[in-house]
Design an enzyme around this catalytic site. Structure first.
Site, PDB file in Angstrom:
ATOM      1  N   TYR A   1      -2.483  -0.027  10.907  1.00  0.00           N
ATOM      2  CA  TYR A   1      -2.291  -0.133   9.327  1.00  0.00           C
ATOM      3  C   TYR A   1      -0.909  -0.516   8.185  1.00  0.00           C
ATOM      4  O   TYR A   1      -0.280  -0.952   7.480  1.00  0.00           O
ATOM      5  CB  TYR A   1      -3.690   0.115   8.438  1.00  0.00           C
ATOM      6  CG  TYR A   1      -3.990   0.073   7.339  1.00  0.00           C
ATOM      7  CD1 TYR A   1      -3.840  -2.010   6.682  1.00  0.00           C
ATOM      8  CD2 TYR A   1      -3.481   0.649   5.683  1.00  0.00           C
ATOM      9  CE1 TYR A   1      -4.215  -1.793   5.287  1.00  0.00           C
ATOM     10  CE2 TYR A   1      -4.012   0.523   4.534  1.00  0.00           C
ATOM     11  CZ  TYR A   1      -3.850  -1.273   4.219  1.00  0.00           C
ATOM     12  OH  TYR A   1      -3.788  -1.229   3.514  1.00  0.00           O
TER      13      TYR A   1
ATOM     14  N   SER B   1       0.824  -1.738   0.738  1.00  0.00           N
ATOM     15  CA  SER B   1      -0.065   0.030   0.026  1.00  0.00           C
ATOM     16  C   SER B   1       0.579   1.063  -0.208  1.00  0.00           C
ATOM     17  O   SER B   1       1.584   1.231   0.679  1.00  0.00           O
ATOM     18  CB  SER B   1      -1.002  -0.260   1.127  1.00  0.00           C
ATOM     19  OG  SER B   1      -1.653   1.117   1.891  1.00  0.00           O
TER      20      SER B   1
END
Length: 252
Positions: free
Chosen positions: A163, A150
């Site tokens: 995250y 990501s």
């Protein structure tokens, strides 16, 4: 059995590709795209009904798509997933580690169960895939790890500390794997920005969910990421695509 070249316009070198988290979003797009390009895909996820629907959509593809129930947090399950694919096709050419969850929240909310879930899926799930596939790739003298990380592997934003930490870890593990592996084993990290998917549906915190709705005002389709995966896999054996960052033009 040993997989042979598909008929009907498939690639000259069809690959056996395992994809985790393939029941929706990026994973489903990757699996469907690769089957359409003539590769033989084993699509793993927990939601087998979604996988069966995916296999039905790919039935007319030049390649093939085989659904397989998979829980990446279970090391034995991941090992069995890789073993079954090898037995079915005679080899495994690539593992696309895509399974992930993103229940964002501020740290002071203390959603520790959600922290644990992100660590289990996003980090341990990746490591379970490495542990299962690396011996296979080593024995074959070739293979390709593709990790879906990501842009959160390169930045931290409020509500995303844990995250982002898991995605930093995914980036670091994959980069370490690239440095340690025999050059015949290729390693690629794909870092998507905002993608239209179900990933944000795991957010239970109201403040984080509201912030994400604004953040996701501009997004790209999952097939854009699938295209990046396909590009990395399609390169000749002497080309190793280390990392691709793909995101909306509005996400600078």
């Amino acid at each position: 059995m040993t997989t042979t070249r598909p008929e009907g316009g498939g690639p000259a070198d069809p690959k056996v590709v395992l994809v985790t988290g393939a029941s929706s979003g990026i994973g489903a797009a990757v699996a469907e795209r690769l089957a359409a390009e003539g590769h033989h895909v084993v699509a793993g996820a927990r939601r087998t009904d979604r996988l069966r629907a995916l296999a039905d959509r790919a039935a007319a593809s030049p390649g093939s798509l085989h659904p397989a129930r998979l829980d990446v947090t279970d090391r034995a399950d991941v090992a069995a997933f890789v073993t079954a694919a090898r037995e079915r096709h005679g080899r495994v050419d690539a593992l696309v580690s895509n399974a992930g969850v993103m229940p964002l929240s501020r740290l002071d909310r203390l959603h520790t169960n959600e922290w644990d879930r992100m660590i289990d899926v996003n980090v341990r799930g990746l490591l379970h895939g490495v542990a299962a596939a690396l011996p296979v790739f080593t024995a074959q003298g070739a293979g390709h790890f593709v990790t879906i990380a990501s842009v959160g592997a390169h930045e931290v934003v409020p509500t995303a500390a844990v995250y982002c930490a898991t995605k930093y870890a995914a980036w670091a593990i994959t980069e370490g794997l690239r440095l340690e592996c025999d050059p015949a084993i290729r390693v690629t990290t794909i870092s998507p920005g905002v993608v239209a998917s179900e990933l944000a549906d795991t957010i239970t915190d109201p403040e984080a969910a509201a912030a994400m709705r604004g953040y996701r005002a501009h997004s790209i389709g999952a097939d854009a990421v699938a295209g990046a995966v396909a590009y990395a896999l399609a390169q000749p054996s002497d080309v190793d695509v280390n990392e691709i960052v793909v995101r909306p033009t509005h996400q600078r």
